[in-house]
Design a protein around this motif. Structure first.
Motif, short mmCIF file in Angstrom:
data_model
loop_
_atom_site.label_atom_id
_atom_site.label_comp_id
_atom_site.label_asym_id
_atom_site.label_seq_id
_atom_site.Cartn_x
_atom_site.Cartn_y
_atom_site.Cartn_z
N LEU A 38 63.85 33.05 63.35
CA LEU A 38 64.76 32.12 64.14
C LEU A 38 63.98 30.66 64.00
CD1 LEU A 38 66.59 33.87 66.97
CD2 LEU A 38 67.65 32.58 64.87
N PHE A 39 62.45 30.71 64.54
CA PHE A 39 62.11 29.54 64.67
C PHE A 39 61.54 29.28 63.28
CE2 PHE A 39 60.07 26.66 67.64
CZ PHE A 39 59.55 25.65 67.08
N GLY A 40 60.77 29.97 62.72
CA GLY A 40 60.27 29.49 61.25
C GLY A 40 61.69 29.35 60.42
N GLY A 41 62.63 30.17 60.46
CA GLY A 41 63.95 30.10 59.49
C GLY A 41 64.93 28.90 60.16
N ALA A 42 65.60 29.24 61.35
CA ALA A 42 66.72 28.45 61.62
C ALA A 42 66.09 27.09 62.23
CB ALA A 42 67.53 29.23 62.81
N ILE A 43 65.31 27.10 62.93
CA ILE A 43 64.71 25.76 63.69
C ILE A 43 64.10 24.88 62.42
CG2 ILE A 43 63.12 24.78 65.16
CD1 ILE A 43 64.00 26.81 67.17
N PHE A 44 63.31 25.52 61.60
CA PHE A 44 62.59 24.60 60.57
C PHE A 44 63.78 24.14 59.82
CE2 PHE A 44 58.01 24.89 60.04
CZ PHE A 44 57.57 25.27 61.30
N GLY A 45 64.82 24.70 59.44
CA GLY A 45 66.04 24.30 58.62
C GLY A 45 66.63 23.37 59.36
N LEU A 46 66.90 23.22 60.49
CA LEU A 46 67.57 22.08 61.37
C LEU A 46 66.75 20.99 61.44
CD1 LEU A 46 69.01 24.19 64.36
CD2 LEU A 46 70.08 23.35 62.29
N PHE A 47 65.45 21.12 61.52
CA PHE A 47 64.44 20.09 61.64
C PHE A 47 64.37 19.29 60.33
CE2 PHE A 47 61.94 19.01 65.62
CZ PHE A 47 62.52 20.09 66.07
N SER A 48 64.49 20.14 59.02
CA SER A 48 64.57 19.51 57.75
C SER A 48 65.87 18.86 57.62
CB SER A 48 64.61 20.78 57.06
OG SER A 48 64.78 20.31 55.48
N LEU A 73 58.23 17.40 42.22
CA LEU A 73 58.11 17.60 43.83
C LEU A 73 57.45 16.53 44.40
CD1 LEU A 73 57.05 21.32 43.85
CD2 LEU A 73 59.15 20.64 43.65
N SER A 74 58.36 15.90 45.47
CA SER A 74 57.73 14.91 46.15
C SER A 74 57.88 15.82 47.72
CB SER A 74 58.53 13.71 46.39
OG SER A 74 59.89 14.00 46.72
N PHE A 75 56.83 15.24 48.69
CA PHE A 75 56.85 16.15 49.98
C PHE A 75 56.95 15.25 50.89
CE2 PHE A 75 55.63 19.87 48.07
CZ PHE A 75 55.06 19.79 46.79
N PRO A 76 58.09 14.57 51.31
CA PRO A 76 58.53 13.75 52.54
C PRO A 76 58.53 14.94 53.66
CG PRO A 76 60.32 13.64 51.23
CD PRO A 76 59.32 14.23 50.44
N VAL A 77 58.69 14.65 54.87
CA VAL A 77 58.76 15.62 56.04
C VAL A 77 59.92 16.47 56.00
CG1 VAL A 77 58.81 15.96 58.46
CG2 VAL A 77 57.75 14.10 57.47
N ALA A 78 60.89 16.06 55.17
CA ALA A 78 62.23 16.87 55.24
C ALA A 78 61.84 18.37 54.22
CB ALA A 78 63.41 16.12 54.67
N MET A 79 61.28 17.65 53.13
CA MET A 79 60.76 18.90 52.01
C MET A 79 59.86 19.67 52.76
SD MET A 79 61.27 20.06 49.25
CE MET A 79 60.55 20.45 47.58
N LYS A 80 58.98 19.19 53.44
CA LYS A 80 57.72 20.12 54.14
C LYS A 80 58.61 21.08 55.07
CE LYS A 80 53.79 17.13 54.45
NZ LYS A 80 54.25 15.47 54.47
N PHE A 81 59.45 20.57 55.76
CA PHE A 81 60.03 21.71 56.73
C PHE A 81 60.75 22.72 55.79
CE2 PHE A 81 59.61 20.94 61.16
CZ PHE A 81 59.30 19.90 61.48
#
Lengths: 100, 199, 371, 407, 661
Positions: free
Chosen positions: E412-422, E363-371
């Motif tokens: 929605l925020f934790g799910g959909a928007i975090f996914g979009l930011f990832s 596992l590496s944790f760039p921001v995409a992985m964090k989201f």
């Protein structure tokens, strides 16, 4: 990269075939209208429903070529149709629509 | 996918071997089932609520409506003949049958306009009762779909007699044919559920 | 930079602006006329921009001089334009319908005449000019003419049916449609049918329909409809025990609102039984909240035709004269059911009678209580 | 120099696990949250108890499943972070593991489903009704009318608003409807909410174990003053309830001649009676004064003010008729003394003069309502709420005196 | 498409200038690579994707501001920030903007941009319909928000229950703008759905069977089928509402015997599939991101695909769980309660598969992985709180309270928007050729996580303490005693929303900073696995020089790594080399669809018609005329900008046009 072209394939029906189907449909319509004049008693509702579904399937499979075309088209159309029937029947039943 | 003879192109290769337009049209017809399903179930729920206005059996003219269903059925037949003529690259027959379909469609819409005017005079205004609102909305939506179909048929006739290569428009004729048959199939359901099943 | 077409459209826009001003002064800003003219100005500006922009077929000077030399071809458009302008004037005085029709004719003339004149000078070869004119105008003319044709057929067909007897309507419908079908079959079978005969069939057919339409319009709707429209007879209801001439026909069988009723009243073997939604057991009184539309289902389970009558207090028609408020359902046979929606604004303690009853049957009464 | 990136990278797994620590903290804190009047975890009636018995174990199950999943993720993040190990074996999945981890949640949910269905049908029982009260909602206040029920001593229909009074330990059936838009009647401590839909009658059971006042609020969006459409359910012992019924059915006593209250009555007769009904009030010429709210108010009803002072609240239970001290006295009364404290009603000194006067002075100022004549074209000139009456100060003085007599 | 022939060739050759085949408006513009005209008339799925993303991000900021205003009003008892009517407008428009104008269009931004790339196609099946879809969405969004300036926005809640949405109780034009605006965006979604389904079915690279498609494409296909069948239902509901409001029909008029529950049924039959339309794209994104940063394939690919389809299908049978308290009979309530529980099973399968994917990874944790991990954890919290009110009796205690607000914001925020930011951080190098800065990204992530939890966790407690939704003010009287009463939690939530706003601000800063001086992205920054990475960053206009034949799932990974007999993975080629292979045997001449005027004209006619329906019918007629003009122009448009255009094509080699249909 020529794809096999649907236009060259011989179509399912000849003109006479289509006219025959049209006459059958006309006959079913006449029968349906007769339910308005003649009292069918308990068979009234089921007969009407069967005739309606019959006409629907005949037009869909022969006139709209579902019978001769790729199954994907039938999947697309009938998914939408049965989804509509299922959802709206469920909705109407919550209104106690089908209660005697 | 019909080649366009004027541009010597290989027809676009598709993974399923089916034409994009036809797949798109069938998807559209699938979603239209939901639209008409919604309007029909609104009508079925509100058909008995006539308030002080006329009841369905007092305003429906079953003989007339059954003839209009017959007319729409025949227009389906002529449409199919037009499609098969188009596939046999016989542009003259295609144009003929398309015109006949358009004319039959026009008579059907004429019948609808007559039916609406007659009912309006018999006291069934758009906001007289719930039955009236939902009846006019459902049959009105179907009538608009038929009118759009007629306009498409006539434009196709216009395009056909200008195109130089016979049979080059076969796919478009087939698309409009699918749309027309769908509108006829919806009328089959409407005719039975609304007119023939007494309230 | 100014191509011929843009000069034409500048003229058009200026004319529209002037007539807009005149119209606003004379008539005042009635919505349809003002919007139509304003629309014309907007479209004019759009066309100016388009024609400036697309730089199509702008003929440079030395070329135009040769083609424009011969006299412009005769065209009937000036005549039509004048008739249109006249109609617009009449329209301003009489019904706005003429005004709009006149306006449409004037606009059509401008478009047709303008492009016709411009196309004539496009090049020296008349055939090519005709082709160029056809290329621009056909995509506009075809839909407009087709729409008008379709509209005329539909309206006239409807007019015929309105004039003719109710039963004859269906017969006429069959005749017209089978005639159209037969014409199609005949033409299909004889492939070498000369164009002349086809055009004759089409012209005769459409003339017949249009003539029928005009005739139907002239003779007006069939008197059965006219009477129905005047008396609005479905609206008023006689609530007596006998059959009402207008309203009691083929009553309702099923009412799909079982889940939205305050109470259910059943007439079982001559006895009126009332049940309130949610209150166990049969009730002598039905409580209805004040000024709240409440529906009651009436089911007739006795042989013969009966109706439910609701008397809801009295209203003062004129000084001292009171009229009893009555609401009733249609006469329904055994096994049928009806919906009655009541809205009672006054509380029952104000006096007057509040009850449900089956006319013609004595002693069967359910009290209505409005707190 | 250890770059910030590396430090962040090493800290990340640790931080990642801390991420949902605040959340666990919050859930723990919830336990010691205040006992708000509308607390859904503090049932005081059999119906709310039935819901609570079903609800609490499900919260527990959800919590445990949550902890298991977060534990697994946190462990995986920590254990399998990139420490230079080779690219892992490209496994595509073990069907056996998949199927088991699908069946386990399915089993848990079927168990929950069985209990749910049983509780749904228990709550929906209506056959053992002992008392019926019609509850009608309209824009922004609740009306209760008690139909005639001889066995409870109700010989004439009683109409009140704001506070629903009912006997303890009786299976009360609320027949809920609405006069304009959809509202929802909800007393959290006694039962779940049920929407009051216009044109429909919905049934909801209400029952309390102990005497007391239970707060509730309209919970279906109904427009401008949805937030101010509150209600209170007052449970009285059977004897106290009988006394309350007699109090409500007692005839109207007109105030004595020459007193301030009498002048208040005349002010009431020419202003307030247009909408508000007081049973038994007579005009000067002896004819009964019938209110006509249907001509002035869209919903066609206005609160019935007979016996106003036996209630503790007014204006859709938004304001208290009693001063805060008297209110606390009634609310915190012990189970036994609560009955007669409530029945004592609103005394002269306990009356909340400030709110009542400012309400009479300019009602739309206190509670947002559609009472502005400019906006009335769409509702045919009818108000939705109490308009600004431009009463003079001494009119208000007289009215307050008169209202105090409505006991 | 009709081909307008040149005028008959009999014209004498002596004519010096022969006008080109088509005239004036019917001429098709030539492909230009830059300038406003290339954006206005584009049909390229990548340009449209970028435009969808930009407009959706704008509406995200608008929706966010509305949310912050709501929280400021509720920070203290008897708040004075917004009066009652303005508050009702604010929460209605917050919900409508976030659902219809941010998450759905952002999902179609990702879908439009990456779907063709992931299945190895050069563009979507109907490019002009794709352009029409975007412009219709844009005009629909502008149309809805015009209501702010024309008498107040819609104030009936995003569900707009009848009879409150009727003409009597919502007299202002706000609801008309809302209803007609959603019709326009609905048309955009429907046409988009047909377009993308045909693209997925018909335009896959040779060798790519359905079970070798990337998981993101699978999730988008399920979403498009949901859209295809859900949009018509809300179209019916909106037509009934519009007929009632403007043409006095009596559909929801109780005096005529109507039943207000009809609206609720029609709305929620659309409403529930709608919430799966919102969440499934994000599921797709993180199912792409997790394997890449665990450096191992998605665990149980077929299970994830079938559970996505199962969620989509069962989603149609649960809509009445929004109506447990609205008076359906006990039988219906029980049935829908059990059906709602059934949906938790496929969702559970997804969470299990994500956990198993990272299990045993590198596992590496760039921001995409964090989201992405943020989604897995926060969505699970939301999902579990969802299960607690799938139980009908406890839902009668919780529905319409802040507990539900907490549930759907976690989902929605934790799910959909975090996914979009990832997805932003993962695909930014692909779209813009630059890497988003990790430092700013970390600030963005951590502030959003803390802000989100501080805002929405207390709402669980507010809900359980009985605070109803949509209340413009809460009072001390009902807040309870003690320090930790409702007042405290409302204040914590309001502060949390400000932190959230700062978190999103960091993302905007990150965009500008990267645009100005971000470092150039390498061809394969994340050592990714799927097909879209086998193109240059950003991809050429025709995407693939030669369409790759696909051998297995995660084709790009299999071209880079090969498995020796001992099962040991060795890197055979680097990402750049794989891309160079494709460029070596590029196709001879590639046909790209040329731009077109008509999508924007047809899309422009829709708001004009809608405006006319509200204010004056003649304007609607003018709109209708523009629509007719648009249709005819579209149909009669030549299928290609002819080569010998008078103004020389500016972009070098002339573009032929594949007859794409």
């Amino acid at each position: 990269m020529m794809s096999e072209d649907t236009t060259t394939k011989q179509h399912g029906m000849s003109t006479a075939g289509y006219v025959r189907i049209a006459l059958i449909l006309a006959a079913i319509t006449a029968l349906e209208v007769s339910t308005y004049y003649v009292d069918f008693g308990p068979f009234f509702m089921p007969s009407l429903m069967i005739m309606m579904v019959a006409k629907f399937v005949v037009v869909a499979s022969y006139f709209m070529h579902l019978k001769f075309d790729n199954k994907i088209f039938s999947w697309m159309f009938y998914t939408g149709l049965f989804l509509a029937i299922g959802v709206y029947v469920a909705a109407l039943s919550t209104f106690k629509f089908f209660m005697a | 996918m019909a080649e366009t003879a004027t541009h010597e192109h290989a027809a676009h290769h598709t993974s399923t071997g089916l034409s994009n337009n036809k797949l798109g049209m069938w998807l559209f017809l699938g979603s239209e089932c939901l639209l008409f399903g919604g309007l029909i179930s609104t009508y079925m729920l509100y058909r008995g609520r006539v308030g002080t206005g006329p009841t369905p059996s007092q305003v429906f003219d079953i003989p007339f409506t059954s003839v209009s269903s017959f007319v729409l059925l025949m227009s389906s037949l002529t449409m199919v003949l037009a499609v098969s003529a188009a596939h046999n690259k016989d542009d003259r027959a295609t144009t003929l049958w398309l015109t006949i379909t358009a004319l039959l469609g026009a008579t059907f819409v004429g019948g609808q306009v007559y039916e609406f005017t007659a009912m309006y005079n018999e006291g069934l205004g758009f906001s007289t009762s719930l039955f009236a609102s939902s009846f006019y909305t459902l049959t009105g939506f179907h009538g608009v779909h038929v009118t759009v179909g007629i306009i498409m048929l006539m434009s196709l006739v216009g395009i056909l007699n200008k195109s130089k290569v016979p049979g080059s428009r076969a796919e478009t004729v087939e698309m409009i044919g699918l749309y027309w048959h769908f509108v006829d199939v919806v009328w089959i359901v409407i005719f039975t559920l609304i007119y023939l099943i007494p309230v | 930079m100014f191509t011929t077409s843009s000069k034409f459209y500048v003229a058009l826009t200026v004319l529209a602006a002037v007539s807009f001003g005149v119209y606003m002064i004379l008539i005042g800003p009635s919505s349809i006329g003002a919007t139509a003219l304003f629309g014309m100005i907007a479209v004019g500006i759009l066309f100016i921009w388009l024609s400036l922009h697309t730089r199509d077929a702008d003929t440079d000077d030395e070329f135009a001089s040769g083609a424009a030399a011969d006299a412009p071809s005769r065209s009937m458009w000036p005549l039509v334009g004048a008739a249109g302008a006249l109609l617009t004037l009449i329209g301003t005085l009489t019904t706005p319908l003429f005004f709009i029709l006149g306006l449409i004719v004037v606009v059509a003339t401008f478009v047709e005449w303008g492009i016709q004149a411009w196309a004539d000078r496009a090049s020296s070869d008349p055939a090519y000019n005709a082709a160029v004119r056809a290329k621009i105008l056909h995509p506009i003319e075809f839909p407009v003419i087709a729409a008008i044709g379709l509209g005329v057929i539909i309206i006239s067909f409807a007019e015929i049916m309105l004039a003719v007897e109710r039963s004859a309507g269906a017969v006429l419908f069959i005749i017209v449609s089978s005639w159209v079908l037969a014409a199609g079959v005949v033409v299909a079978i004889k492939p070498n049918m000369r164009r002349g005969i086809i055009t004759v069939i089409v012209v005769v057919g459409s003339l017949a329909i249009v003539a029928g339409g005009l005739l139907g319009n002239a003779s007006g709707m069939r008197e059965e409809l006219v009477k129905a429209a005047e008396e609005d007879h479905f609206m008023h209801r006689e609530c007596g025990p006998e059959k009402d001439k207008y309203t009691d026909k083929l009553a309702l069988e099923s009412v799909s609102s079982r889940s939205a009723v305050v109470a259910t009243v059943e007439f079982i073997d001559g006895k009126l039984v009332a049940r309130e939604q949610g209150v166990p057991g049969e009730r002598e009184t039905i409580t209805i909240p004040r000024s709240n539309p409440s529906s009651i289902i009436f089911r007739n389970k006795t042989e013969g035709e009966f109706r439910l009558l609701a008397v809801t207090g009295k209203t003062m028609v004129s000084e001292g004269v009171y009229e009893v408020d009555e609401h009733c359902t249609q006469l329904i046979p055994a096994g049928a059911e009806q919906l009655l929606t009541l809205t009672m604004a006054k509380p029952t303690l104000e006096g007057g009678e509040f009850y449900l009853e089956v006319p013609g049957v004595e002693g069967q009464r359910v009290e209505l209580v409005v707190p | 120099m250890v770059s910030a990136g590396q430090m962040v990278n090493r800290l990340t797994p640790v931080l990642r696990r801390l991420k949902f620590l605040p959340l666990v903290g919050f859930v723990a804190l919830a336990g010691c949250a205040s006992n708000a009047p509308q607390d859904t975890w503090a049932p005081e009636g059999p119906n709310a108890q039935m819901i609570d018995d079903l609800q609490k174990p499900i919260f527990a199950v959800a919590g445990i499943v949550g902890l298991i999943v977060f534990g697994a993720i946190a462990f995986a993040m920590y254990k399998f972070r990139d420490r230079g190990q080779p690219i892992p074996e490209q496994t595509h999945g073990k069907p056996v593991l998949e199927i088991t981890l699908t069946i386990i949640p399915a089993l848990i949910l079927t168990v929950i489903g069985v209990f749910t269905v049983r509780t749904v049908f228990d709550l929906a029982k209506t056959s053992d009704t002992e008392m019926v009260i019609n509850v009608t909602g309209q824009q922004w206040w609740w009306e209760y009318d008690y139909p005639v029920q001889e066995e409870l001593g109700i010989t004439k229909p009683i109409i009140t608003s704001g506070q629903l009074v009912f006997p303890v330990g009786t299976k009360v059936m609320l027949r809920q409807t609405s006069r304009d838009v959809i509202h929802s009647y909800w007393i959290p401590k006694l039962n779940g909410k049920r929407d009051a839909v216009p044109g429909r009658v919905h049934l909801n059971r209400l029952e309390a174990d102990q005497p007391g006042i239970y707060a509730g609020q309209c919970t279906e969006f109904c427009g401008l003053s949805h937030a101010n459409m509150r209600m209170e359910a007052v449970a009285l012992s059977k004897e106290d309830f009988a006394k309350w019924v007699d109090q409500q059915l007692a005839d109207y006593q007109a105030p004595a001649e020459g007193t301030l209250a009498k002048e208040g009555e005349t002010v009431f007769l020419n202003q307030c009676v247009r909408c508000h009904q007081v049973n038994g009030l007579k005009r000067a010429d002896g004819t009964p004064a019938i209110a006509a709210p249907d001509e002035n108010v869209v919903s066609g009803a206005a609160p019935n003010l007979s016996k106003l002072m036996t209630r503790n609240t007014f204006a859709g239970a938004m304001f208290d008729l009693v001063t805060p001290e008297c209110r606390a006295d009634v609310w915190d009364a012990s189970r036994e003394t609560f009955g007669e404290k409530y029945l004592a009603g609103v005394s002269e000194e306990c009356l909340n003069q400030t709110d009542l006067r400012s309400w009479l002075r300019n009602a739309p100022e206190m509670k947002p309502m559609y009472a502005n004549p400019a906006l009335l074209t769409s509702t045919g000139g009818k108000y939705r709420g109490m308009p600004y009456l431009a009463l003079s100060e001494n009119d208000i003085e007289k009215l307050v005196a008169y209202l105090l007599t409505l006991k | 498409m009709a081909i307008i022939e040149r005028p008959s060739t009999t014209a004498p050759a002596v004519l010096p200038t022969v006008p080109s085949a088509a005239f004036g408006a019917l001429k098709r513009p030539v492909t230009v690579s830059s300038g406003w005209r290339s954006w206005l008339f584009t049909v390229d799925h990548k340009k449209l994707g970028i435009m969808y993303g930009a407009v959706a991000m704008f509406f995200f900021i608008v929706g966010g501001l509305e949310a912050v205003l709501i929280r400021l009003q509720l920070a203290a008892p008897d708040g004075k920030v917004l009066n009652a009517d303005l508050y009702n407008q604010m929460f209605t428009m917050h919900a409508t903007t976030m659902v219809f104008l941010f998450v759905m269009p952002m999902a179609s931004a990702f879908a439009n941009y990456f779907l063709p790339l992931q299945i190895g196609a050069r563009d979507v099946a109907f490019p002009r319909i794709n352009a029409f879809g975007f412009w219709a969405f844009l005009f629909g969004g502008i149309f809805i928000n015009m209501s702010w300036f024309l008498g107040g926005a819609a104030d009936g809640g995003w569900f707009m229950y009848a009879p409150n949405s009727g003409p009597i109780y919502s007299p202002s034009h706000g609801v008309d703008f809302w209803a007609l605006g959603l019709q326009i965006t609905g048309i955009a979604s429907l046409t988009g759905a047909v377009n993308l389904i045909v693209t997925v079915l018909n335009m896959r690279a040779p060798g790519m069977s359905l079970m070798r498609m990337p998981i993101f494409t699978w999730m988008i296909t399920v979403v498009q089928f949901l859209l295809l069948f859900a949009m018509p239902v809300i179209t019916v509901a909106l037509f009934l509402l519009m007929f009632q409001r403007n043409f006095d029909a009596t559909f929801f008029d109780v005096a005529a015997g109507a039943d207000p529950l009809l609206w609720q049924h029609l709305f929620w039959i659309f409403g529930h599939p709608e919430v799966y339309i919102l969440i499934l794209p994000s599921f797709g994104i993180i199912s792409e991101v997790l394997p890449v940063f665990s450096r191992k394939p998605l665990f149980g690919y077929p299970f994830v695909v079938f559970s996505g389809a199962a969620i989509g299908f069962v989603g149609w049978g649960v809509w009445a769980h929004h109506m447990f308290a609205s008076g359906l009979g006990p039988v219906s309530v029980a049935v829908f309660s059990v059906a709602t529980m059934a949906i938790a099973v496929p969702t559970g399968v997804k969470v299990v598969n994500w956990t198993m994917t990272i299990w045993g990874g590198k596992l590496s944790f760039p921001v995409a992985m964090k989201f992405a991990l943020g989604l897995v954890i926060l969505f699970t919290i939301g999902g579990l709180s969802g299960v607690t009110h799938s139980v009908a009796p406890s839902d009668t205690q919780q529905t319409d309270t802040y507990y539900i607000v907490a549930h759907f914001h976690y989902v929605l925020f934790g799910g959909a928007i975090f996914g979009l930011f990832s997805g932003f951080y993962y695909w930014w190098p692909k779209v813009f050729g630059k890497m988003l800065s990790e430092r700013l990204g970390n600030w963005n992530f951590w502030l959003m996580v803390i802000g989100m939890n501080m805002t929405f966790a207390p709402m669980h407690i507010l809900g359980l303490q009985g605070q109803p939704r949509r209340m413009y003010v809460w009072t001390e009287a009902r807040a309870g005693e003690g320090f930790f009463n409702l007042g405290f939690w409302n204040l914590v939530a309001s502060i949390g929303s400000l932190i959230l706003a700062v978190g999103v601000l960091f993302f905007l800063i990150n965009i500008f900073v990267t645009a100005r001086k971000g470092k150039q992205a390498p061809a394969d920054p994340w050592d990714a696995r799927s097909l879209e990475w086998m193109t240059s960053n950003p991809p050429k206009e025709h995407n693939f020089d030669s369409i790759p034949t696909v051998g297995h799932l995660d084709e790009f990974f299999h071209r880079k790594y090969s498995e020796s007999e001992s099962g040991q993975l060795t890197q055979v080629k680097s990402g750049e080399e794989v891309i160079l292979d494709l460029e070596k045997n590029a196709d001879a001449h590639i046909h790209m669809p040329s731009p077109s005027y008509w999508p924007i004209v047809l899309a422009l006619s829709l708001p004009v018609i809608a405006f006319g329906l509200i204010y004056s019918i003649p304007v609607a007629m003018v709109g209708g005329a523009i629509a007719l003009l648009g249709c005819y122009g579209w149909a009669l448009e030549p299928s290609t900008a002819t080569d010998d255009e008078i103004d020389p094509p500016s972009s070098g080699q002339g573009k032929e046009m594949v007859h794409v249909g």
